[in-house]
Scaffold this motif. Structure first.
Motif, PDB file in Angstrom:
ATOM      1  N   ILE A  10       0.660  -1.284  -0.082  1.00  0.00           N
ATOM      2  CA  ILE A  10       0.123   0.146   0.056  1.00  0.00           C
ATOM      3  C   ILE A  10       0.816   1.286  -0.265  1.00  0.00           C
ATOM      4  O   ILE A  10       0.491   2.360  -0.492  1.00  0.00           O
ATOM      5  CB  ILE A  10      -0.918  -0.170   1.236  1.00  0.00           C
ATOM      6  CG1 ILE A  10      -2.194   1.130   1.063  1.00  0.00           C
ATOM      7  CG2 ILE A  10      -0.186  -0.054   2.501  1.00  0.00           C
ATOM      8  CD1 ILE A  10      -2.946   0.980   2.115  1.00  0.00           C
ATOM      9  N   LEU A  11       2.046   1.195   0.611  1.00  0.00           N
ATOM     10  CA  LEU A  11       2.992   2.380   0.927  1.00  0.00           C
ATOM     11  C   LEU A  11       3.479   2.656  -0.752  1.00  0.00           C
ATOM     12  O   LEU A  11       3.785   3.619  -1.357  1.00  0.00           O
ATOM     13  CB  LEU A  11       4.037   2.143   1.696  1.00  0.00           C
ATOM     14  CG  LEU A  11       3.453   2.462   3.142  1.00  0.00           C
ATOM     15  CD1 LEU A  11       4.563   2.211   4.256  1.00  0.00           C
ATOM     16  CD2 LEU A  11       2.831   3.728   3.433  1.00  0.00           C
ATOM     17  N   GLN A  12       3.872   1.617  -1.389  1.00  0.00           N
ATOM     18  CA  GLN A  12       4.419   1.410  -2.787  1.00  0.00           C
ATOM     19  C   GLN A  12       3.405   2.030  -3.732  1.00  0.00           C
ATOM     20  O   GLN A  12       3.636   3.003  -4.554  1.00  0.00           O
ATOM     21  CB  GLN A  12       4.905   0.052  -3.197  1.00  0.00           C
ATOM     22  CG  GLN A  12       6.078  -0.439  -2.490  1.00  0.00           C
ATOM     23  CD  GLN A  12       6.366  -1.772  -3.128  1.00  0.00           C
ATOM     24  OE1 GLN A  12       6.392  -2.198  -4.299  1.00  0.00           O
ATOM     25  NE2 GLN A  12       6.934  -2.925  -2.217  1.00  0.00           N
ATOM     26  N   ALA A  13       2.138   1.659  -3.481  1.00  0.00           N
ATOM     27  CA  ALA A  13       1.195   2.080  -4.448  1.00  0.00           C
ATOM     28  C   ALA A  13       0.856   3.663  -4.091  1.00  0.00           C
ATOM     29  O   ALA A  13       0.671   4.531  -5.068  1.00  0.00           O
ATOM     30  CB  ALA A  13      -0.136   1.746  -4.112  1.00  0.00           C
ATOM     31  N   SER A  14       1.037   4.077  -2.840  1.00  0.00           N
ATOM     32  CA  SER A  14       0.799   5.633  -2.525  1.00  0.00           C
ATOM     33  C   SER A  14       2.091   6.265  -3.223  1.00  0.00           C
ATOM     34  O   SER A  14       1.985   7.499  -3.422  1.00  0.00           O
ATOM     35  CB  SER A  14       1.015   5.816  -1.105  1.00  0.00           C
ATOM     36  OG  SER A  14       0.083   4.931  -0.312  1.00  0.00           O
ATOM     37  N   LEU A  17       1.341   6.672  -6.787  1.00  0.00           N
ATOM     38  CA  LEU A  17       0.200   7.681  -6.894  1.00  0.00           C
ATOM     39  C   LEU A  17       0.518   9.330  -6.871  1.00  0.00           C
ATOM     40  O   LEU A  17       0.151   9.802  -7.553  1.00  0.00           O
ATOM     41  CB  LEU A  17      -1.063   7.308  -5.691  1.00  0.00           C
ATOM     42  CG  LEU A  17      -2.206   7.596  -5.862  1.00  0.00           C
ATOM     43  CD1 LEU A  17      -3.010   6.814  -7.271  1.00  0.00           C
ATOM     44  CD2 LEU A  17      -3.248   7.020  -4.831  1.00  0.00           C
ATOM     45  N   HIS A  18       1.395   9.424  -5.784  1.00  0.00           N
ATOM     46  CA  HIS A  18       1.860  10.806  -5.549  1.00  0.00           C
ATOM     47  C   HIS A  18       2.651  10.986  -6.806  1.00  0.00           C
ATOM     48  O   HIS A  18       2.594  12.353  -7.075  1.00  0.00           O
ATOM     49  CB  HIS A  18       2.475  11.002  -4.403  1.00  0.00           C
ATOM     50  CG  HIS A  18       1.806  10.889  -2.992  1.00  0.00           C
ATOM     51  ND1 HIS A  18       1.128   9.878  -2.697  1.00  0.00           N
ATOM     52  CD2 HIS A  18       1.722  12.013  -2.217  1.00  0.00           C
ATOM     53  CE1 HIS A  18       0.540  10.242  -1.511  1.00  0.00           C
ATOM     54  NE2 HIS A  18       0.632  11.550  -1.035  1.00  0.00           N
ATOM     55  N   LEU A  39      -5.557  11.831  -3.886  1.00  0.00           N
ATOM     56  CA  LEU A  39      -4.632  11.795  -2.907  1.00  0.00           C
ATOM     57  C   LEU A  39      -5.267  11.874  -1.575  1.00  0.00           C
ATOM     58  O   LEU A  39      -4.656  11.405  -0.377  1.00  0.00           O
ATOM     59  CB  LEU A  39      -3.335  13.177  -3.047  1.00  0.00           C
ATOM     60  CG  LEU A  39      -2.530  12.930  -4.218  1.00  0.00           C
ATOM     61  CD1 LEU A  39      -1.548  13.975  -4.264  1.00  0.00           C
ATOM     62  CD2 LEU A  39      -1.951  11.630  -4.289  1.00  0.00           C
ATOM     63  N   ASN A  42      -6.244   8.545  -0.677  1.00  0.00           N
ATOM     64  CA  ASN A  42      -5.186   7.808  -0.373  1.00  0.00           C
ATOM     65  C   ASN A  42      -4.585   7.968   1.136  1.00  0.00           C
ATOM     66  O   ASN A  42      -4.405   6.951   1.862  1.00  0.00           O
ATOM     67  CB  ASN A  42      -3.732   7.899  -1.335  1.00  0.00           C
ATOM     68  CG  ASN A  42      -2.573   7.378  -0.964  1.00  0.00           C
ATOM     69  OD1 ASN A  42      -1.763   8.016  -0.583  1.00  0.00           O
ATOM     70  ND2 ASN A  42      -2.630   6.002  -0.891  1.00  0.00           N
ATOM     71  N   HIS A  43      -4.616   9.110   1.452  1.00  0.00           N
ATOM     72  CA  HIS A  43      -4.327   9.638   2.898  1.00  0.00           C
ATOM     73  C   HIS A  43      -5.118   8.964   3.850  1.00  0.00           C
ATOM     74  O   HIS A  43      -4.990   8.670   5.009  1.00  0.00           O
ATOM     75  CB  HIS A  43      -4.001  10.942   2.981  1.00  0.00           C
ATOM     76  CG  HIS A  43      -2.587  11.380   2.539  1.00  0.00           C
ATOM     77  ND1 HIS A  43      -1.503  11.669   3.157  1.00  0.00           N
ATOM     78  CD2 HIS A  43      -2.133  11.763   1.179  1.00  0.00           C
ATOM     79  CE1 HIS A  43      -0.540  12.066   2.360  1.00  0.00           C
ATOM     80  NE2 HIS A  43      -1.000  11.918   1.368  1.00  0.00           N
ATOM     81  N   LEU A  46      -4.627   5.514   4.498  1.00  0.00           N
ATOM     82  CA  LEU A  46      -3.197   5.298   5.308  1.00  0.00           C
ATOM     83  C   LEU A  46      -3.627   5.577   6.759  1.00  0.00           C
ATOM     84  O   LEU A  46      -3.268   4.778   7.669  1.00  0.00           O
ATOM     85  CB  LEU A  46      -2.037   6.170   4.693  1.00  0.00           C
ATOM     86  CG  LEU A  46      -1.680   5.607   3.509  1.00  0.00           C
ATOM     87  CD1 LEU A  46      -0.393   6.651   2.955  1.00  0.00           C
ATOM     88  CD2 LEU A  46      -0.972   4.211   3.425  1.00  0.00           C
ATOM     89  N   PRO A 178       2.312   5.751   8.913  1.00  0.00           N
ATOM     90  CA  PRO A 178       3.317   5.080   7.951  1.00  0.00           C
ATOM     91  C   PRO A 178       4.791   5.414   8.148  1.00  0.00           C
ATOM     92  O   PRO A 178       5.823   4.531   7.767  1.00  0.00           O
ATOM     93  CB  PRO A 178       2.986   5.696   6.538  1.00  0.00           C
ATOM     94  CG  PRO A 178       1.577   6.128   6.873  1.00  0.00           C
ATOM     95  CD  PRO A 178       1.436   6.757   8.160  1.00  0.00           C
TER      96      PRO A 178
END
Ligand SMILES: [Zn+2]
Length: 266
Positions: A10-14, A17-18, A39, A42-43, A46, A178
């Motif tokens: 999920i962090l890699q995808a974030s 995305l950014h 975004l 997404n936040h 997280l 995160p």
């Protein structure tokens, strides 16, 4: 020694995305409402993951003992928020009487106030683990620098007092963000959550605390209790004190064997 940090999916995808949002906005600035919406979602995801203590989306999170420990019918007793000069010695006596070892997630500043008690925990065969230095309720809002400073201060304190560097960390109320996993990797610590908890900082009725722990209790469970900040029973004692002997009896009756996290997680 630090261990490598691998961002969770999920962090890699974030990150992707950014990056995509930044590139998209450079190419077509008029798309900013879409970028803000994506975004923001997404936040929010997280943040939600950080507010769920047993959620593993932000990184590895121990919520049950490994399969080998389950096969041995092991369970782990974990005791948070100590050491407490009134409660912890009585807990140690109770555990000794049953021949049981537990993991004590100690708060750094409390360990500095009661170093002999911390040493006593280890001398009786238990493990001291890291529950942060200040036990701040704002821990989940900390940035990486402040988070690392808090955890490292507790790690240094507990290692110096006991001679054993903690291997596991537990966040205040299990809440995090995160930034935590890369900080833990840099300190060679692993995040420990729980399978079931007693809510024994708020619930002072022993029967209800026991019922919460015993419902579905089985091999591999990590139980969360408190020797510090414990709720009080009607006669003013920490609720853990009447609960613990009965819990240990229940474990024995179910042929479950309490061990430390260290012992059950190679
Ligand atoms: Zn705590």
């Amino acid at each position: 020694m630090p261990r490598p940090w691998h961002p969770s999916p999920i962090l890699q995808a974030s990150f992707v995305l950014h990056g995509a949002a930044a590139c998209g906005l450079l190419a077509a600035p008029g798309l900013w409402p879409w970028a803000v919406g994506v975004l923001g979602a997404n936040h929010a995801l997280l943040t939600l993951a950080g507010l769920l203590p047993r959620c593993a989306l932000l990184g590895p999170t121990l919520t049950r003992l490994p399969a080998a420990a389950v096969a041995r019918r092991q369970v782990a007793l974990t005791l948070d928020d100590g050491p407490d000069p009134e409660v912890t010695p009585r807990v140690l006596d109770c555990l000794d009487a049953a021949g049981v070892r537990a993991s004590f997630f100690c708060i750094g500043r409390r360990a500095r106030a009661h170093p002999a008690l911390c040493r006593e925990i280890v001398a009786r065969g238990h493990r001291v683990e890291n529950h942060g230095d200040a036990h701040s309720w704002a821990f989940a809002t900390f940035g990486p620098g402040r988070m690392r400073a808090d955890i490292a201060a507790a790690q240094d304190t507990l290692a110096q007092i006991t001679g054993q560097p903690p291997r596991f960390f537990r966040a205040t109320a299990g809440l995090r963000n995160p930034f935590l996993e890369p900080v833990l990797a840099s300190l060679d610590l692993s995040l420990a959550a729980w399978t079931r908890r007693a809510y024994d900082t708020r619930q002072g009725e022993p029967e209800q605390v026991l019922a919460r722990l015993e419902r579905g209790l089985g091999p591999g469970d990590i139980l969360l209790l408190h020797d510090g900040n414990a709720a009080r029973t009607g006669n003013g004692q920490a609720v853990l004190l009447p609960v613990l002997p009965r819990l240990l009896q229940q474990l024995a009756a179910r042929q479950l064997h309490p061990v430390t996290l260290q012992e059950s997680c190679p």
